[in-house]
Enzyme design. Structure first.
Site, short mmCIF file in Angstrom:
data_model
loop_
_atom_site.label_atom_id
_atom_site.label_comp_id
_atom_site.label_asym_id
_atom_site.label_seq_id
_atom_site.Cartn_x
_atom_site.Cartn_y
_atom_site.Cartn_z
N GLU A 94 0.82 -1.20 0.00
CA GLU A 94 0.00 0.00 0.00
C GLU A 94 0.86 1.26 0.00
O GLU A 94 1.95 1.29 0.56
CB GLU A 94 -0.92 -0.01 1.23
N CYS A 121 1.91 -2.07 15.76
CA CYS A 121 1.91 -1.80 14.32
C CYS A 121 1.26 -2.94 13.53
O CYS A 121 1.67 -4.09 13.65
CB CYS A 121 3.36 -1.60 13.85
N1 SAH Z 1 9.61 0.83 9.86
C1 SAH Z 1 9.80 2.24 9.89
C2 SAH Z 1 8.90 2.98 8.93
C3 SAH Z 1 7.48 2.53 8.81
S1 SAH Z 1 6.45 2.78 10.19
C4 SAH Z 1 9.63 2.76 11.31
O1 SAH Z 1 9.18 2.03 12.17
O2 SAH Z 1 10.00 3.91 11.54
C5 SAH Z 1 6.08 4.51 10.11
C6 SAH Z 1 5.65 5.12 11.45
O3 SAH Z 1 4.33 4.71 11.82
C7 SAH Z 1 6.56 4.71 12.58
O4 SAH Z 1 6.92 5.77 13.39
C8 SAH Z 1 5.69 3.74 13.31
O5 SAH Z 1 6.10 3.58 14.62
C9 SAH Z 1 4.33 4.36 13.19
N2 SAH Z 1 3.24 3.45 13.53
C10 SAH Z 1 3.22 2.12 13.43
N3 SAH Z 1 2.04 1.62 13.87
C11 SAH Z 1 1.29 2.66 14.25
C12 SAH Z 1 -0.04 2.78 14.77
N4 SAH Z 1 -0.82 1.72 14.96
N5 SAH Z 1 -0.49 4.01 15.06
C13 SAH Z 1 0.29 5.10 14.83
N6 SAH Z 1 1.54 5.05 14.34
C14 SAH Z 1 2.04 3.84 14.05
FE1 SF4 Z 2 8.07 0.15 11.48
FE2 SF4 Z 2 7.97 -1.52 13.60
FE3 SF4 Z 2 5.89 -1.38 11.93
FE4 SF4 Z 2 8.17 -2.52 11.13
S1 SF4 Z 2 6.83 -3.27 12.76
S2 SF4 Z 2 6.91 -1.06 9.96
S3 SF4 Z 2 9.67 -1.29 12.21
S4 SF4 Z 2 6.66 0.27 13.21
#
Ligand code: SAH
Ligand code: SF4
Length: 369
Positions: A94, A121
């Site tokens: 996505e 996440c």
């Molecule tokens: N893997 C990388 C980039 C993708 S995640 C990272 O972790 O930085 C992008 C952002 O979205 C990150 O800061 C992550 O912590 C945040 N994120 C993940 N799950 C989330 C959720 N359920 N609600 C809000 N932010 C979230």
């Molecule tokens: Fe980013 Fe953690 Fe989600 Fe991977 S699992 S995309 S590192 S926030």
């Protein structure tokens, strides 16, 4: 039919130049191809009119310009747009476009799923399948640009900013990330300024150092907790690269450049990391660091087990950080009616058997030691 053709979207300028030189062509062909692909949005080799017919014929025989296929386009009531793209192997990813006053930000995926398994996440919960190729990463930008232009409702929208904040941990797909970033910055391709291209990482320390040395882009770090005890629980990669090491890499990133800052992302989880003591610990950790904190409202998904912090808790947290001298912003949630908000991207993984691959296992992407 499996194609063994070289995909022109898989190379940055230097990669294309090497390809042409190795095939007895002039190095400037690389620039011409980049301009056709990324500035003219032309991917039909027949139409690349400043190249001779025999060269075009040869390119058609040896190369292709294949991109992911659009499966679904969703437009949120706030203007956020989300695309579901299908890859050649049936995996789906996505990509999200977020229009704001004076700019348009594209949130790009770097992997199918993610092995790092952060507890809040949706992408992490879904597991890891594979890294994306350069054509699949830069293809998201190419397709978004062209799809926005093709839809009467979005034809005035432009992509001005990129955040590598979609599905996956970009620094665990390093060798495909860097040429993709290079195409974003290259004046012969997209020509975006380094301030408008942001890589977000959960803290893969050795790869952060490599990035600092290899290419100049903006850095966002998913901190989410001020202590190792809590961060181990929320962001498991912290067990491998604890906060002290992470801050060391952040210092090396900003070193020597007065204008450089790190953006620290902090997802607000009710009762978990949003208490006054956490704010005070965060102030202590970041007080002397040239960075700012971006508080992200938690976006719930099925069985996450967490709740979004109340507005009052976010306001209290913000005040404590600001009083402590930390620049603090709160991210507005966009596109949650189409599950396009941070952390809600799930795509679709074909091989669910890989669901429980963890970051400690050797298969999770590229290794950094
Ligand atoms: N893997 C990388 C980039 C993708 S995640 C990272 O972790 O930085 C992008 C952002 O979205 C990150 O800061 C992550 O912590 C945040 N994120 C993940 N799950 C989330 C959720 N359920 N609600 C809000 N932010 C979230
Ligand atoms: Fe980013 Fe953690 Fe989600 Fe991977 S699992 S995309 S590192 S926030």
């Amino acid at each position: 039919m499996t194609t063994t053709k070289i995909n022109l979207f898989d190379f940055d300028h230097d990669g294309l130049r090497d390809y042409f030189v190795a095939h007895g062509e002039k190095p400037y062909r690389a620039k011409q191809v980049l301009q056709w692909l990324y500035q003219q949005n032309e991917r039909n080799i027949d139409n690349m009119s400043n190249m001779s017919k025999p060269l075009r014929q040869r390119l058609k025989e040896e190369t292709c310009t294949t991109l992911p296929e659009v499966q679904q386009e969703m437009l949120s009531k706030d203007g956020t747009c989300k695309w579901l793209f299908e890859l050649h192997d049936g995996n789906r990813i996505e990509t999200v476009y977020i229009p704001e006053a004076g700019r348009g930000t594209l949130c790009i995926s770097s992997q199918v799923g993610c092995a790092l398994d952060c507890s809040f996440c949706a992408t992490g919960r879904q597991g890891f399948n594979r890294n994306l190729s350069v054509s699949e990463i830069i293809g998201q930008l190419w397709l978004a640009t062209n799809l926005l232009a093709a839809n009467p409702e979005t034809r005035n929208q432009r992509v001005t900013n990129i955040v590598m904040m979609g599905m996956g941990e970009p620094l665990l797909n390093y060798s495909k990330l860097v040429p993709s970033l290079s195409l974003m910055l290259d004046d012969r391709a997209y020509g975006l300024s380094k301030r408008r291209v942001t890589v977000s990482t959960s803290g893969v320390v050795p790869a952060m150092d490599r990035l600092t040395n290899d290419i100049d882009v903006s850095l966002a770090v998913s901190l989410h907790a001020p202590t190792d005890e809590l961060r181990d629980e929320l962001v498991p990669v912290n067990k491998k690269y604890p906060i002290e090491q992470l801050m060391g890499a952040c210092w090396r990133y900003v070193q020597g450049e007065r204008r450089k800052r790190v953006l620290f992302e902090y997802v607000m989880l009710a009762g978990v990391n949003d208490q006054p003591e956490h704010a005070r610990q965060l102030v202590k950790l970041l007080r002397d660091f040239p960075g700012k904190v971006n508080l992200i409202p938690f976006n719930p998904f099925e069985q996450s087990g967490y709740k979004r912090s109340s507005n009052a808790a976010v306001a209290r947290f913000t005040k404590l950080l600001t009083d402590g001298g930390i620049l603090t912003l709160t991210r507005t949630t966009r596109g949650d009616d189409i599950d396009a908000a941070c952390g809600q991207l799930a795509g679709d993984i074909t091989d669910k058997s890989k669901r429980y691959i963890r970051f400690s296992e050797p298969r999770f992407g590229e290794q950094f030691r």
